[in-house]
Design an enzyme around this catalytic site. Sequence first.
Site, PDB file in Angstrom:
ATOM      1  N   ASP A 112      11.913  53.062  20.026  1.00 54.97           N
ATOM      2  CA  ASP A 112      11.826  54.385  19.411  1.00 54.97           C
ATOM      3  C   ASP A 112      12.133  54.193  17.931  1.00 54.97           C
ATOM      4  OD1 ASP A 112      12.243  56.953  18.429  1.00 54.97           O
ATOM      5  OD2 ASP A 112      12.920  57.696  20.370  1.00 54.97           O
ATOM      6  N   TYR A 132      18.599  58.949  22.119  1.00 58.51           N
ATOM      7  CA  TYR A 132      18.245  60.367  22.214  1.00 58.51           C
ATOM      8  C   TYR A 132      18.495  60.868  23.639  1.00 58.51           C
ATOM      9  CZ  TYR A 132      15.585  64.636  22.373  1.00 58.51           C
ATOM     10  OH  TYR A 132      15.219  65.942  22.571  1.00 58.51           O
ATOM     11  N   LYS A 155       9.676  64.825  13.702  1.00 59.14           N
ATOM     12  CA  LYS A 155      10.714  64.542  12.694  1.00 59.14           C
ATOM     13  C   LYS A 155      10.084  64.175  11.341  1.00 59.14           C
ATOM     14  CE  LYS A 155      13.247  64.747  16.439  1.00 59.14           C
ATOM     15  NZ  LYS A 155      13.603  66.029  16.954  1.00 59.14           N
ATOM     16  N   ARG A 200      -8.923  67.897  26.515  1.00 58.94           N
ATOM     17  CA  ARG A 200      -7.818  67.138  27.126  1.00 58.94           C
ATOM     18  C   ARG A 200      -8.192  65.676  27.355  1.00 58.94           C
ATOM     19  NH1 ARG A 200      -6.964  66.652  32.237  1.00 58.94           N
ATOM     20  NH2 ARG A 200      -7.988  68.587  32.849  1.00 58.94           N
TER      21      ARG A 200
HETATM   22  N1  PLP Z   1      13.360  60.166  19.820  1.00 56.00           N
HETATM   23  C1  PLP Z   1      14.348  60.532  19.011  1.00 56.00           C
HETATM   24  C2  PLP Z   1      15.134  59.474  18.317  1.00 56.00           C
HETATM   25  C3  PLP Z   1      14.645  61.880  18.830  1.00 56.00           C
HETATM   26  O1  PLP Z   1      15.668  62.222  18.033  1.00 56.00           O
HETATM   27  C4  PLP Z   1      13.879  62.849  19.505  1.00 56.00           C
HETATM   28  C5  PLP Z   1      14.161  64.290  19.352  1.00 56.00           C
HETATM   29  O2  PLP Z   1      15.140  64.688  18.774  1.00 56.00           O
HETATM   30  C6  PLP Z   1      12.857  62.414  20.344  1.00 56.00           C
HETATM   31  C7  PLP Z   1      12.610  61.071  20.474  1.00 56.00           C
HETATM   32  C8  PLP Z   1      12.020  63.390  21.114  1.00 56.00           C
HETATM   33  O3  PLP Z   1      11.032  63.924  20.298  1.00 56.00           O
HETATM   34  P1  PLP Z   1      10.354  65.350  20.575  1.00 56.00           P
HETATM   35  O4  PLP Z   1      11.398  66.376  20.334  1.00 56.00           O
HETATM   36  O5  PLP Z   1       9.224  65.363  19.604  1.00 56.00           O
HETATM   37  O6  PLP Z   1       9.892  65.356  21.981  1.00 56.00           O
END
Ligand code: PLP
Length: 381
Positions: free
Chosen positions: A177, A106, A202, A54
């Site tokens: 993001d 998101y 993703k 960790r």
């Molecule tokens: N950012 C975006 C644009 C997303 O679409 C998502 C999830 O769908 C996330 C962050 C969050 O990622 P995670 O599901 O890996 O926590």
Amino acid sequence: MTSRDTTGHNAGGVGSVESWLISAGRDRRPGSPLNVPPCPASNFVLGERRAYSRDDATPGWEALEEIVGGLEGGSSVSFASGMAGIAAIFDQLSTGAVVALPDDCYQGVAGLAKAGQSRGRWTVHRLAVDDTPSWVKMCSMADLIWLESPSNPLLTVADLDAICAAPRKHGAIVGVDNTFATPLNQRPLALGADVAVQSVTKFIGGHSDLLGGVVTVRDANLLAALRQARELAGATPGTLEAFLAVRGARTLAVRLERAQHNAMILAERLASHPKVTLTRYPGLKSHRTHAAAQRQLRGFGTVISFDVRGDALGADAVCTGLQLIQHATSLGAVESTIERRASVPGQEHLPPTLLRLSVGIEAVEDLWADLDRALRSVPQA
Ligand code: PLP
């Protein structure tokens, strides 16, 4: 996709970003496995750098961090998920901080921001993704300027050039993001952002078989703070997930190229389909922020959002009537997936018939035949 990146990524002297993806993160010592194997160890024999998993990265995380860091143009910290990485960034804020958040982003991030606000940790201001003057103004007032571009799920492109260059409040963090664009299409750190985030779940993983996140920064203090946040929260990636993410990353460029090609064709056809009332895709001339997309993105991505003529029931019927395209959430994988986003908790504000389609690498004519058939089978509204 052009081969040589001119935005200054640190591809370690190997030339193009595509070659970096294939060669980075390997142990080149004679006798080493070509691929860093999963390392299922919680603890290590003391006396060397690593003691406990960790606290000290296991080898697989380092490979992932080297690859994504090279792509984004900074130093990376890997996390158990995209949200774990984003939460670590929000965790840097002091009580009373001001957060600027896109009106379309998101829902997990919106939920995180809202939860923090309701506990009195910070105040959140939601801004329209393409309202550049308001973002520029907020840069001098907010402690965290959080951007997502293209946004999820409306695919609006923010003017990152202008926002990242705007004068900021002392100590403010500009975070982007970058999941939808991927670092192959957009490199926020080169534009002046402090933080770029990938939900590795993703496109980098690319096979819907892992959860992971990587946060990339330019500042050494922020890097150390994020590593500490990961350690304290225990938000570390699993060793198998890191291995799978590295394996997925190797093919990112070819997957993205193919899926983007498919997406452009499908978006154009959807835009003139009688059962579709609106198609959102940054590559379409009709898209609200097409000009910004052209200026800022190397490729337009693989996600299309479109509104089906009629009602939510009809849109649901399209999803369940598809045979090749998977009725599933998430995006960025080899397989195409589709979802009616307003059916997701926290997304009820979206148009009820909006379908988010993540285009995969299947043969495009097969995808089109599937979509067209499912759309035409919806009763006329
Ligand atoms: N950012 C975006 C644009 C997303 O679409 C998502 C999830 O769908 C996330 C962050 C969050 O990622 P995670 O599901 O890996 O926590």
